[in-house]
Design an enzyme around this catalytic site. Structure first.
Site, mmCIF file in Angstrom:
data_model
loop_
_atom_site.group_PDB
_atom_site.id
_atom_site.type_symbol
_atom_site.label_atom_id
_atom_site.label_comp_id
_atom_site.label_asym_id
_atom_site.label_seq_id
_atom_site.Cartn_x
_atom_site.Cartn_y
_atom_site.Cartn_z
ATOM 1 N N GLY A 10 0.837 -1.326 0.051
ATOM 2 C CA GLY A 10 0.016 -0.076 -0.020
ATOM 3 C C GLY A 10 0.956 1.135 -0.149
ATOM 4 O O GLY A 10 1.119 1.634 1.075
ATOM 5 N N LEU A 11 1.267 1.826 -1.232
ATOM 6 C CA LEU A 11 2.225 2.910 -1.224
ATOM 7 C C LEU A 11 1.323 4.484 -1.421
ATOM 8 O O LEU A 11 2.040 5.011 -2.112
ATOM 9 C CB LEU A 11 3.075 2.438 -2.408
ATOM 10 C CG LEU A 11 3.839 1.264 -2.025
ATOM 11 C CD1 LEU A 11 4.895 1.051 -3.514
ATOM 12 C CD2 LEU A 11 4.853 1.635 -0.935
ATOM 13 N N ASN A 33 1.942 -2.740 -4.227
ATOM 14 C CA ASN A 33 0.630 -1.930 -4.285
ATOM 15 C C ASN A 33 -0.406 -2.329 -5.435
ATOM 16 O O ASN A 33 0.249 -3.139 -6.316
ATOM 17 C CB ASN A 33 1.425 -0.599 -4.665
ATOM 18 C CG ASN A 33 -0.062 0.443 -4.558
ATOM 19 O OD1 ASN A 33 -0.398 0.854 -3.562
ATOM 20 N ND2 ASN A 33 -0.565 0.951 -5.526
ATOM 21 N N THR A 35 -1.945 -0.731 -7.569
ATOM 22 C CA THR A 35 -1.849 -0.309 -9.000
ATOM 23 C C THR A 35 -0.081 -0.476 -9.172
ATOM 24 O O THR A 35 0.616 0.199 -8.502
ATOM 25 C CB THR A 35 -2.231 1.269 -9.057
ATOM 26 O OG1 THR A 35 -3.572 1.243 -8.301
ATOM 27 C CG2 THR A 35 -2.076 1.618 -10.452
ATOM 28 N N ALA A 78 -9.062 2.068 5.469
ATOM 29 C CA ALA A 78 -9.565 1.333 6.511
ATOM 30 C C ALA A 78 -10.953 0.637 5.750
ATOM 31 O O ALA A 78 -11.420 1.221 4.868
ATOM 32 C CB ALA A 78 -9.870 2.062 7.484
ATOM 33 N N SER A 130 0.293 7.263 14.489
ATOM 34 C CA SER A 130 -0.048 8.696 14.566
ATOM 35 C C SER A 130 0.994 9.539 14.103
ATOM 36 O O SER A 130 2.272 9.189 14.249
ATOM 37 C CB SER A 130 -0.762 8.955 15.931
ATOM 38 O OG SER A 130 -1.158 10.508 15.797
ATOM 39 N N GLY A 131 0.964 10.619 13.242
ATOM 40 C CA GLY A 131 1.738 11.619 13.298
ATOM 41 C C GLY A 131 1.503 12.194 11.532
ATOM 42 O O GLY A 131 2.574 12.960 11.529
ATOM 43 N N LYS A 184 -5.712 4.008 19.437
ATOM 44 C CA LYS A 184 -5.413 4.863 18.329
ATOM 45 C C LYS A 184 -6.938 5.681 18.354
ATOM 46 O O LYS A 184 -6.801 7.138 17.954
ATOM 47 C CB LYS A 184 -5.326 4.050 17.117
ATOM 48 C CG LYS A 184 -5.101 5.326 16.006
ATOM 49 C CD LYS A 184 -3.952 6.395 16.060
ATOM 50 C CE LYS A 184 -3.714 7.288 14.820
ATOM 51 N NZ LYS A 184 -4.728 7.795 14.188
ATOM 52 N N HIS A 187 -7.107 8.096 20.876
ATOM 53 C CA HIS A 187 -6.202 9.164 20.754
ATOM 54 C C HIS A 187 -6.689 10.226 19.625
ATOM 55 O O HIS A 187 -6.714 11.210 20.039
ATOM 56 C CB HIS A 187 -4.929 8.511 19.883
ATOM 57 C CG HIS A 187 -3.911 9.547 19.187
ATOM 58 N ND1 HIS A 187 -4.211 10.089 18.236
ATOM 59 C CD2 HIS A 187 -2.946 10.262 19.619
ATOM 60 C CE1 HIS A 187 -3.676 10.797 17.573
ATOM 61 N NE2 HIS A 187 -2.501 10.954 18.596
ATOM 62 N N ASN A 188 -7.378 9.722 18.720
ATOM 63 C CA ASN A 188 -8.111 10.492 17.782
ATOM 64 C C ASN A 188 -9.520 11.213 18.407
ATOM 65 O O ASN A 188 -9.836 12.254 18.032
ATOM 66 C CB ASN A 188 -8.705 9.735 16.532
ATOM 67 C CG ASN A 188 -7.545 9.674 15.594
ATOM 68 O OD1 ASN A 188 -6.015 9.547 16.128
ATOM 69 N ND2 ASN A 188 -7.672 9.559 14.367
ATOM 70 N N GLU A 191 -7.943 13.868 20.201
ATOM 71 C CA GLU A 191 -7.396 14.872 19.185
ATOM 72 C C GLU A 191 -8.356 15.945 18.818
ATOM 73 O O GLU A 191 -8.242 17.173 18.703
ATOM 74 C CB GLU A 191 -6.880 14.150 18.010
ATOM 75 C CG GLU A 191 -6.283 14.906 16.557
ATOM 76 C CD GLU A 191 -6.192 13.908 15.605
ATOM 77 O OE1 GLU A 191 -5.208 13.129 15.835
ATOM 78 O OE2 GLU A 191 -6.829 14.009 14.448
ATOM 79 N N TYR A 192 -9.721 15.328 18.445
ATOM 80 C CA TYR A 192 -10.864 15.983 18.133
ATOM 81 C C TYR A 192 -11.244 17.068 19.281
ATOM 82 O O TYR A 192 -11.431 18.103 18.988
ATOM 83 C CB TYR A 192 -12.069 15.287 17.973
ATOM 84 C CG TYR A 192 -12.307 14.609 16.675
ATOM 85 C CD1 TYR A 192 -11.267 13.876 15.855
ATOM 86 C CD2 TYR A 192 -13.674 14.678 16.020
ATOM 87 C CE1 TYR A 192 -11.427 13.378 14.569
ATOM 88 C CE2 TYR A 192 -13.788 13.903 14.645
ATOM 89 C CZ TYR A 192 -12.984 13.313 14.092
ATOM 90 O OH TYR A 192 -12.955 12.866 12.839
HETATM 91 C C1 6PG Z 1 -2.930 11.032 13.404
HETATM 92 C C2 6PG Z 1 -4.377 11.443 12.800
HETATM 93 C C3 6PG Z 1 -4.547 10.759 11.478
HETATM 94 C C4 6PG Z 1 -5.512 11.650 10.694
HETATM 95 C C5 6PG Z 1 -6.927 11.578 11.422
HETATM 96 C C6 6PG Z 1 -7.772 12.791 10.792
HETATM 97 O O1 6PG Z 1 -2.944 10.562 14.513
HETATM 98 O O2 6PG Z 1 -1.943 11.009 12.747
HETATM 99 O O3 6PG Z 1 -5.242 11.454 13.909
HETATM 100 O O4 6PG Z 1 -4.983 9.508 11.753
HETATM 101 O O5 6PG Z 1 -5.197 13.077 10.738
HETATM 102 O O6 6PG Z 1 -7.698 10.348 10.967
HETATM 103 O O7 6PG Z 1 -9.103 12.449 11.021
HETATM 104 P P1 6PG Z 1 -10.308 13.253 10.694
HETATM 105 O O8 6PG Z 1 -10.493 13.392 9.108
HETATM 106 O O9 6PG Z 1 -11.515 12.334 11.292
HETATM 107 O O10 6PG Z 1 -10.191 14.486 11.075
#
Ligand code: 6PG
Length: 471
Positions: A10-11, A33, A35, A78, A130-131, A184, A187-188, A191-192
């Site tokens: 998956g590139l 990949n 393609t 995903a 993440s990152g 993760k 984590h998101n 993040e939100y």
């Molecule tokens: C991370 C981010 C990454 C991505 C989000 C964006 O940890 O690197 O969370 O996974 O930026 O999935 O998510 P949204 O499109 O839902 O804001």
């Protein structure tokens, strides 16, 4: 040809950056990949690292080019594409090989994949990475879940490519099955909430204080040198000071105020609800994005309610900084509370201190205070960050500012779904005598659901009078 140490399928942006990161650390990486032309393009653009890559469009040849026991990272969209990729790889794999799924998977899918692959003798690791693009290339935070045995096979590569905090890799095995992807997801969710709280502070600066984007940028930059120091505060300053080349206007003022969401924040809120954990800051952040998406309705409603009186904001910039700090601590406390409950329910034994430690660098929510959070879980064995001694001190010093700013937001008509939720959580969490006694009375009244009386044993019912309607 010398066999590769690891495979990566998956590139797209994340996959190709991850492959270059692995190659740069001295490993040979087999790459493939869907393609085929993308593989050639990738190798052609890999510069000095091209010699470390073993490209193959044919899946059988790709798998055969990897040393056994094989570890194959898959980094595709995903959902269904992941299952299709696993199905396509399976006939070529041998017992002891492992799939390392590195996308933003729903943790339930990772549990299922783990359960499906394990009886076939194929290991499965679901890893949260993440990152963003930069992290994938130079050091992400990696949250590992799945078969412990396979973790040992892949541990060296994964820890070598991860971000480092004071030399310590931001990568750890967190638990079986879907544990890595669950962490993760949360984590998101955090993040939100973190992003939404920053946006709420920007809202009050812009609408309640009349500050320009550049003036806001200066404030965020100065905050990045203090207790709020974090990646999200840093990039907020940079976004606010960016100028649109075409018009010369602040870019942020031209960006449409409709937030996208791919689903992980929503999953995080759903998980909290399913587990019965109050994660109101995460829920507030998800809802705020949903409200942002109905722009046309908001524009129409703003004309209808044009005359609603609003007041100027009276909070100082220092109070905004303190309010944001207090709000963020509540959001992290909620996120960790979800992790703690999920760990208990799933028997994962999630190491909360380690999770805070691997979030200190590489990931989107990396920040100074995660180091303190790690200590609170590791040394103080905190039940909730709200009552961990270090954070009690911070909340004591900053909750007044949070109260002031949320009150100002209400009076200024500047919505604060996240900071408001953080304040309500703080007040609710520290309230020895709440108001659920009344809820229990109401539930018993209309549904005979029963209640406990504080001065006696066992479930009781009230001898309720008839209502006017039933008279
Ligand atoms: C991370 C981010 C990454 C991505 C989000 C964006 O940890 O690197 O969370 O996974 O930026 O999935 O998510 P949204 O499109 O839902 O804001």
């Amino acid at each position: 040809m010398e066999k590769a140490d690891i495979g990566l399928y998956g590139l797209a942006v994340m996959g190709s950056n991850l492959a270059l990161n692995i190659a740069e650390k001295g490993y040979r990486v087999a790459v493939s990949n869907r393609t085929a032309s993308k593989i050639d393009e990738f190798v052609a653009g890999a510069g000095d690292l091209a010699g470390q890559l073993v490209p193959n469009a044919d899946l059988g040849a790709f798998v055969a080019s990897i040393k056994r026991p094989r570890s194959i990272i898959i980094m595709v969209k995903a959902g269904k594409p992941v299952d299709l990729t696993i199905q396509a790889l399976l006939p070529h794999l041998e017992k002891g090989d492992a799939i390392i799924e590195a996308g933003n998977a729903n943790y339930r899918d990772s549990v299922r994949r783990y359960d499906e692959l394990t009886p076939k003798g194929i290991g499965f690791l679901g890893i949260g990475v993440s990152g963003g693009e930069e992290g994938a290339r130079h050091g992400p935070s990696i949250m590992v879940g799945g078969s412990r045995e396979q973790w040992h096979n892949a541990e060296k590569v994964l820890t070598d490519i991860a971000a480092k905090y004071d030399g310590e890799p931001c990568c750890a095995y967190l638990g079986p099955g879907g544990a890595g992807h669950f962490v993760k997801t949360i984590h998101n969710g955090i993040e939100y909430a973190d992003m939404q709280m920053i946006a709420e502070i920007y809202g009050i600066m812009r609408d309640g204080m009349g500050m320009s984007p550049l003036a806001c940028a200066e404030v965020f930059k100065s905050w990045n040198a203090g207790p709020l120091s974090s990646y999200l505060i840093e990039i907020t300053g940079l976004v606010l000071e960016a100028v649109d080349e075409k018009t010369g206007k602040p870019l942020v003022e031209l960006i449409l105020d409709k937030a996208g969401q791919k689903g992980t924040g929503r999953w995080s809120a759903i998980a909290a609800q399913e587990l019965g954990v109050a994660a109101t800051t995460i829920e507030g952040a998800v809802a705020a994005r949903s409200l942002s998406a109905i722009k046309e309705q908001r524009v129409a409603a703003s004309a209808i309610y044009d005359s609603v009186p609003v007041e100027k904001c009276s909070a100082t910039l220092e109070q905004l900084e303190h309010a944001l700090l207090a709000g963020k601590i509540a959001a992290y406390a909620q996120g960790f509370a979800v992790l703690s409950k999920a760990s208990e329910e799933n028997g994962w034994d999630l190491p909360l201190g380690t999770i805070a430690r691997i979030w200190r660098a590489g990931c989107i929510i990396r920040s100074r205070f995660l180091d303190q959070m790690a200590s609170s879980y590791e040394k103080d064995d905190a039940v909730n960050l709200m009552v961990a001694p270090d954070f009690v001190r911070i909340m004591e010093a900053n909750n007044g500012a949070l109260r002031r700013v949320v009150a100002d937001g209400a009076l200024a008509g500047s919505p604060m779904p996240c900071l408001g939720a953080a304040l309500a959580y703080f007040d609710g969490y520290r309230q020895a005598q709440g108001t659920a006694n009344l809820i229990q009375g109401q539930r018993d009244f209309f549904g005979a659901h029963g209640f406990i009386l504080t001065d006696r044993e066992g479930e009781q019912h009230g001898d309720w009078p008839p209502t006017l309607e039933t008279d």
